[in-house]
Enzyme design. Structure first.
Site, PDB file in Angstrom:
ATOM      1  N   ASP A 129       2.873  -9.043  41.640  1.00  0.00           N
ATOM      2  CA  ASP A 129       2.284 -10.312  41.236  1.00  0.00           C
ATOM      3  C   ASP A 129       1.311 -10.082  40.077  1.00  0.00           C
ATOM      4  O   ASP A 129       0.525  -9.124  40.099  1.00  0.00           O
ATOM      5  CB  ASP A 129       1.539 -10.905  42.451  1.00  0.00           C
ATOM      6  CG  ASP A 129       1.112 -12.336  42.219  1.00  0.00           C
ATOM      7  OD1 ASP A 129       1.974 -13.163  41.889  1.00  0.00           O
ATOM      8  OD2 ASP A 129      -0.094 -12.635  42.373  1.00  0.00           O
TER       9      ASP A 129
ATOM     10  N   GLU B  68       5.768  -9.280  37.422  1.00  0.00           N
ATOM     11  CA  GLU B  68       5.610 -10.622  36.855  1.00  0.00           C
ATOM     12  C   GLU B  68       4.769 -10.443  35.599  1.00  0.00           C
ATOM     13  O   GLU B  68       3.548 -10.278  35.681  1.00  0.00           O
ATOM     14  CB  GLU B  68       4.902 -11.535  37.855  1.00  0.00           C
ATOM     15  CG  GLU B  68       4.829 -12.964  37.371  1.00  0.00           C
ATOM     16  CD  GLU B  68       3.758 -13.786  38.054  1.00  0.00           C
ATOM     17  OE1 GLU B  68       3.870 -15.005  38.027  1.00  0.00           O
ATOM     18  OE2 GLU B  68       2.779 -13.210  38.594  1.00  0.00           O
TER      19      GLU B  68
HETATM   20  C1  NOJ Z   1       2.141 -15.714  40.621  1.00  0.00           C
HETATM   21  C2  NOJ Z   1       2.850 -16.205  41.829  1.00  0.00           C
HETATM   22  O1  NOJ Z   1       4.216 -16.303  41.545  1.00  0.00           O
HETATM   23  C3  NOJ Z   1       2.239 -17.540  42.170  1.00  0.00           C
HETATM   24  O2  NOJ Z   1       2.957 -18.204  43.168  1.00  0.00           O
HETATM   25  C4  NOJ Z   1       0.813 -17.308  42.579  1.00  0.00           C
HETATM   26  O3  NOJ Z   1       0.203 -18.556  42.837  1.00  0.00           O
HETATM   27  C5  NOJ Z   1       0.033 -16.602  41.473  1.00  0.00           C
HETATM   28  N1  NOJ Z   1       0.747 -15.483  40.945  1.00  0.00           N
HETATM   29  C6  NOJ Z   1      -1.297 -16.099  41.985  1.00  0.00           C
HETATM   30  O4  NOJ Z   1      -1.099 -15.039  42.861  1.00  0.00           O
END
Ligand code: NOJ
Length: 564
Positions: A226, A290
């Site tokens: 993440d 991500e």
């Molecule tokens: C990215 C995640 O995909 C999302 O769902 C989340 O709210 C944020 N990061 C914060 O962790």
């Protein structure tokens, strides 16, 4: 000429001891399971790990190579698990560690991989570390695990800098000190319930290495990281040159809060841990990040050979339905990312984005489903890996009319705006029947699905999709089945062919041709005969509007046309 396989004929390989070794991730297609909306085995209206386990045969039949599980850790669920209180446990609402182990075993037995989400940028404000920090004085070692700072203004009443949070409002919240006085501020680039960890404190990095090992020892095949551009901030926390930008774009654009050079050291350390496991048993473990950055070239820095294996490439997802933009976006990704030795990780949907059927449909919604089908066939013909978000294979549109009182996304609470609210793509999946809960939750349970399912979900149940050979499900399954069988698909080269302006055409390997007509008018088909697979019926000699098709060029003529 090859033809698309007939309806359901898939056989799931049962492999003792797990999937075969090798760099499986390079062209893998993973299925994102948003656990709380997948399948509820306990009747409480929330999906769980046992539900995922029950759904594995369905996923195996679909033909994916593995699953990515959204966070299942203990959490107060302010951001549905992206606010973790314990990184080495399972939240009771989703099951327990024994259930997790069974899920890993069963997934491996079906020849699929398990990738889990890890959230290193921030934890929950209920995490023991943060509670300890709140109970400790300024400048204490407990506070050093986070970003605590004195406020500005005469009495520290103003935040330490002008940064904005991604989900609205300032990125700082003020605490009340033990003596009841207004105190320091702490940084949270998402919600106040998600305090940012201070990765400059070595205890944080050390702890996360233990977390990785904990899950690797339980057999996981990798981690979806993440906010992989986060973790470090500019050491002096100076004002941002454009404080509103993060909020306005919902991209990580503040150059002082994101994408700091130090983060690459962490990914190198994590890669080394994964490699150590691989050298023991030959099984590659995956780190997929991500990575929201401005350009493919910026992203390439995260997937250098000793860093992350992959990073989601979001530009395709955000590209408008337009041949030029798609061609440029794909070209840049292949040039910059594949150039590092990694492969591009394509994605059209996830739990944070408006579903593709709705996105491509625009206001009128007319061509949404046709275009989403075409985009899927395009994505699955591209070199590299791909992720499918649950419900995408059912052609689920976004649920755009959830009532305000049903919305749970902190973005709604923090901004008051429905614009970016993510509940609409997270509504529990419809499996069967004609009315909510559509088989999502146990028969006879009184609890409602945690988000209300609209009546029109009846048209999208998995039962129905499996029976209808013209469904999205069959398109995805047929494409995945061909990917598994045809050496031209997956990794390898792509050569563009000359084509009319509204058409994309490219060749994969020796003679697999993919054509996509982005226009509304039909164009002449590039080859005689029936395509191998198409997103909509193709009459002889014609490629209809908003349609993609795969062909085998047995003549070899097309393969030699166009620039390499
Ligand atoms: C990215 C995640 O995909 C999302 O769902 C989340 O709210 C944020 N990061 C914060 O962790």
């Amino acid at each position: 000429m090859l033809r698309a396989p007939s309806a359901v004929e898939s056989v799931s390989p049962v492999i003792d001891g797990g999937p075969p070794p090798g760099q499986w991730w390079r062209d893998a297609v993973l299925y994102q399971v948003y656990i709380r909306s997948f399948l509820d085995s306990t009747g409480d209206g929330v999906g769980d790990l046992a539900g995922v386990r029950a759904g594995l045969p369905y996923l195996s039949k679909l033909g994916v190579d593995g699953i990515w599980l959204s966070p299942f850790y203990p959490s107060p669920q302010h951001d549905h698990g992206y606010d973790v209180t314990d990184y080495c446990a399972v939240d009771g609402v989703y099951g327990d560690l024994a259930e997790f182990d069974r899920l890993v075993t069963d997934t491996h037995r079906l020849g699929m991989r398990v990738v889990i989400d890890i959230v290193p940028n921030h934890c929950s404000s209920e995490h023991l570390w943060f509670r300890a920090a709140l109970a400790s004085p300024p400048n204490s070692s407990a506070r050093a695990m986070f970003h605590f700072a004195d406020g500005r203004g005469t009495d520290g009443e103003l935040p330490p800098n002008n940064w904005r949070a991604m989900f609205g409002g300032p990125a700082w919240s003020r605490v009340t000190e033990a003596d009841g006085s207004p105190g320091q501020w702490y940084l949270h680039l998402f919600t106040p319930e998600q305090p940012d960890l201070n990765w400059r404190d070595p205890r944080v990095g050390h702890y996360f290495e233990q977390v990785l090992r904990f899950w690797l020892d339980r057999g996981v095949d990798g981690f979806r990281i993440d906010v992989a551009t986060g973790l470090f901030r500019h050491p002096e926390l100076p004002d941002s040159p454009d404080p509103e930008a993060d909020e306005r774009t919902r991209d990580s654009v503040n150059p002082l809060a994101w994408n700091q050079p130090e983060v690459h050291h962490v990914w190198r350390d994590w890669r080394a841990i994964c490699e150590a496991y691989t050298s023991r048993d030959g099984r590659e473990r995956l780190l997929v990040g991500e990575v929201s950055v401005r350009t493919a070239a910026d992203q390439a820095r995260y997937v250098r050979p000793d860093e992350l294996h992959q990073a989601f490439f979001f530009d395709l997802l955000s590209a408008p339905w337009n041949a030029d933009t798609f061609r440029r976006t794909i070209g840049e990704a292949l040039r910059d990312i594949a150039g590092t030795g990694s492969t591009v990780t394509w994605v059209l949907n996830n739990h944070d984005q408006v579903r593709s059927v709705t996105r491509y449909g625009g206001e009128a919604g007319v061509f949404g489903a046709t275009r989403a089908r075409a985009a899927a066939l395009l994505m699955l013909a591209l070199p590299g890996a791909a992720y499918i978000y649950q419900g995408e294979e059912l052609g689920l549109p976004e649920v755009v009319d959830l009532p305000d009182e049903a919305l749970t996304d902190p973005i709604f609470r923090r901004t008051g705006s429905r614009r970016y609210v993510r509940d609409g793509c997270r509504v529990p999946l419809p499996w069967s029947g004609h009315a909510s809960p559509f088989g999502f939750t146990e028969e006879g349970s009184t609890a409602q699905p945690w988000l209300p399912q609209p009546a029109w979900f009846a048209e999208h149940t998995t039962d129905r999709a499996l029976l209808d050979t013209s469904s999205f499900w069959h398109l995805y399954r047929d494409a995945l089945s061909l990917r598994a069988r045809l050496p031209q698909l997956g990794e390898g080269d792509l050569r563009w062919l000359d084509s009319p302006p509204e058409v994309l055409a490219f060749i994969r390997g020796d003679g697999l041709l993919c054509t996509v007509n982005f226009g509304e008018e039909a164009v002449p088909a590039p080859l005689q005969g029936t395509p191998l697979l198409s997103s909509a019926p193709c009459p002889p000699g014609v490629l209809p509007g908003n349609t993609a098709a795969w062909w085998i060029d047995t003549t070899g003529v097309l393969g030699s046309v166009g620039e390499p």
